[in-house]
Design an enzyme around this catalytic site. Structure first.
Site, mmCIF file in Angstrom:
data_model
loop_
_atom_site.group_PDB
_atom_site.id
_atom_site.type_symbol
_atom_site.label_atom_id
_atom_site.label_comp_id
_atom_site.label_asym_id
_atom_site.label_seq_id
_atom_site.Cartn_x
_atom_site.Cartn_y
_atom_site.Cartn_z
ATOM 1 N N HIS A 69 52.130 39.378 43.457
ATOM 2 C CA HIS A 69 51.745 38.788 42.177
ATOM 3 C C HIS A 69 50.906 39.816 41.422
ATOM 4 C CE1 HIS A 69 49.479 36.106 39.435
ATOM 5 N NE2 HIS A 69 50.418 35.197 39.634
ATOM 6 N N ASP A 113 46.805 37.964 50.305
ATOM 7 C CA ASP A 113 46.872 36.978 49.226
ATOM 8 C C ASP A 113 47.602 35.762 49.783
ATOM 9 O OD1 ASP A 113 47.572 35.394 47.080
ATOM 10 O OD2 ASP A 113 48.459 36.997 45.896
ATOM 11 N N GLN A 120 50.092 31.312 47.970
ATOM 12 C CA GLN A 120 51.320 30.532 48.111
ATOM 13 C C GLN A 120 51.571 30.086 49.552
ATOM 14 O OE1 GLN A 120 53.123 29.390 45.675
ATOM 15 N NE2 GLN A 120 52.010 30.475 44.074
ATOM 16 N N LYS A 133 46.542 24.802 44.092
ATOM 17 C CA LYS A 133 47.877 24.816 44.702
ATOM 18 C C LYS A 133 47.907 23.988 45.990
ATOM 19 C CE LYS A 133 48.666 29.499 42.921
ATOM 20 N NZ LYS A 133 49.531 29.197 41.780
ATOM 21 N N CYS A 176 54.586 36.184 36.817
ATOM 22 C CA CYS A 176 53.549 37.197 37.093
ATOM 23 C C CYS A 176 53.957 38.077 38.266
ATOM 24 C CB CYS A 176 52.196 36.551 37.356
ATOM 25 S SG CYS A 176 51.488 35.745 35.910
#
Length: 420
Positions: free
Chosen positions: A137, A214, A217, A240, A378
């Site tokens: 991202h 990261d 997700q 999220k 993104c």
């Protein structure tokens, strides 16, 4: 949660039944869009919030609201207790060793920037190298580019194959005597690919290189154990994960956090201040300058409790079932191309429709009450890799159903008729 708890105490429910029951916890799923029942398939951008979390936020605002850490009155003590309880809930959720390894931030983006400023600007020098991947991202690209430009460092990128999988042999070849840091996504937001980060972390550590993951997700869809992964930093966001916007966490190994310089200066991140010298507070407070997102953090803790009661393994199993069903349906549709077709992925399907721009797809699906995300997500390097400008992305959560997949398929067929 009484229905959920009752279901979890039996072994007789099916995943589909469980998902249907959970929908009752999400009031927004009952609304209509363009006189059609909402089909919300934009969970990778932001999931929805259950009533339990909404109620917890209201309780804080109406009966517990005060600033924390800096008073001895009743409301401040209550708010401080609830805020720190949320920190401990997150510690247990990802199996961190200590609650002081959990830093509250505004979200994944700030968490990554915190590491870039606090660790990168202190330890990365001219001609050093930082490894990223083609699946990142922008939030895990731009900060490192800013650092590289400032320091005269170099970015190296792990490529992917046509299925959207990292080429691990190429990853290992990127390491050399100048490699100082690795920043990788656990799950691609654009494709859903689950990266083999445990092995990637182990290889980086063999070379003496720390790793930031990261997890924006990943944390909502699969069980995270930072001790098992042995990552040095891990970041994710509440919105999220059935929680409020404006809050997330950075997990960091304590010795690394202690070695870092603060990202922000202000109140509560200090031990003492004179005009001659400031002494910084201990972690985690060293990185939580000013009034933190107290209400959002407490809501985050409530969302974590909600997900934990369901069980991340239960969520992963059902979402995999839903993904398999949706993939089978879309693969059978003429003119529809799924971008990134690895079988090791979370419940995300990025697709294109022959002869139709993704923005038109999103607009026409919205007329049917179906919410998907369109654009480059993104993640422009991924779009460049596939030589496409954008995709339409359907992303699922545990409260989605196969009937909603069927609605998506019917919606795509309607889009194709318009452009036939």
């Amino acid at each position: 949660m009484k229905i959920v708890d009752a279901l979890l105490n039996t072994n007789t429910f099916s995943p589909s039944e469980l998902a249907t029951r959970y929908r009752a916890d999400f009031p927004i799923l009952d609304i209509c869009v363009n006189d059609k029942s909402l089909v919300y398939l934009d969970n990778a951008a932001s999931s929805q919030m259950p009533q339990q979390v909404i109620d917890r936020l209201v309780r804080y605002q109406t009966a517990q609201h005060a600033n924390i850490h800096r008073a001895v009155h009743y409301l401040s003590e209550v708010a401080t207790h609830e805020y720190e309880t949320a920190r401990r809930s997150l510690q247990h959720f990802i199996n961190a060793r200590e609650d002081r390894e959990i830093i509250f931030t505004s979200g994944t983006t700030e968490s990554i920037n915190l590491v870039m400023h606090g660790y990168g600007r202190k330890f990365i020098q001219q001609d050093d190298e930082i490894i990223l991947t083609n699946l990142e991202h922008h939030s895990n690209i731009v900060p490192w580019q800013m650092l590289a430009e400032e320091k005269g460092a170099r970015i190296r990128v792990v490529p992917i194959n046509d299925a959207g999988e990292l080429l691990i042999d190429e990853y290992e070849k990127l390491f050399n005597s100048r490699t100082r840091f690795v920043a990788i996504t656990h799950v691609s937001n654009a494709l859903g690919t689950i990266n083999p980060i445990k092995n990637m972390i182990a290889f980086a550590h063999m070379k003496g290189v720390p790793v930031l993951v990261d997890g924006a997700q990943a944390a909502a869809h699969i069980k995270i154990d930072v001790q098992d992964l042995d990552c040095d930093f891990y970041a994710f966001s509440a919105h999220k994960m059935c929680g409020p916007t404006g809050v997330g966490i950075l997990y960091g190994k304590a010795h690394l956090l202690e070695s870092m310089q603060p990202f922000k200066g202000g109140g509560d991140m200090i031990a003492s201040v004179t005009f001659e010298k400031t002494t910084y507070n201990t972690i985690p407070y060293k990185f939580e300058a000013g009034t933190p997102p107290i209400a959002a953090a407490i809501g985050f803790g409530s969302a974590i409790e909600y997900l934990s009661k369901i069980g991340m393994d239960t969520i992963a199993a059902y979402e995999h079932e839903l993904l398999s069903y949706a993939t089978e349906q879309l693969e059978a549709m003429p003119g529809v191309r799924i971008i990134g077709n690895t079988r090791t992925k979370v419940a995300v399907i990025s697709f294109t429709i022959e002869g139709v721009h993704p923005h038109d797809v999103g607009t026409l699906l919205n007329q049917e009450g179906i919410a998907v995300r369109t654009g480059h997500h993104c993640a422009q390097p991924i779009m460049q890799r596939y030589n496409i400008p954008a995709t339409s992305r359907a992303s699922f959560a545990f409260y989605n159903t196969k009937a909603e997949v069927d609605a998506l398929v019917a919606g795509i067929q309607s889009v194709q008729k318009v452009f036939s």
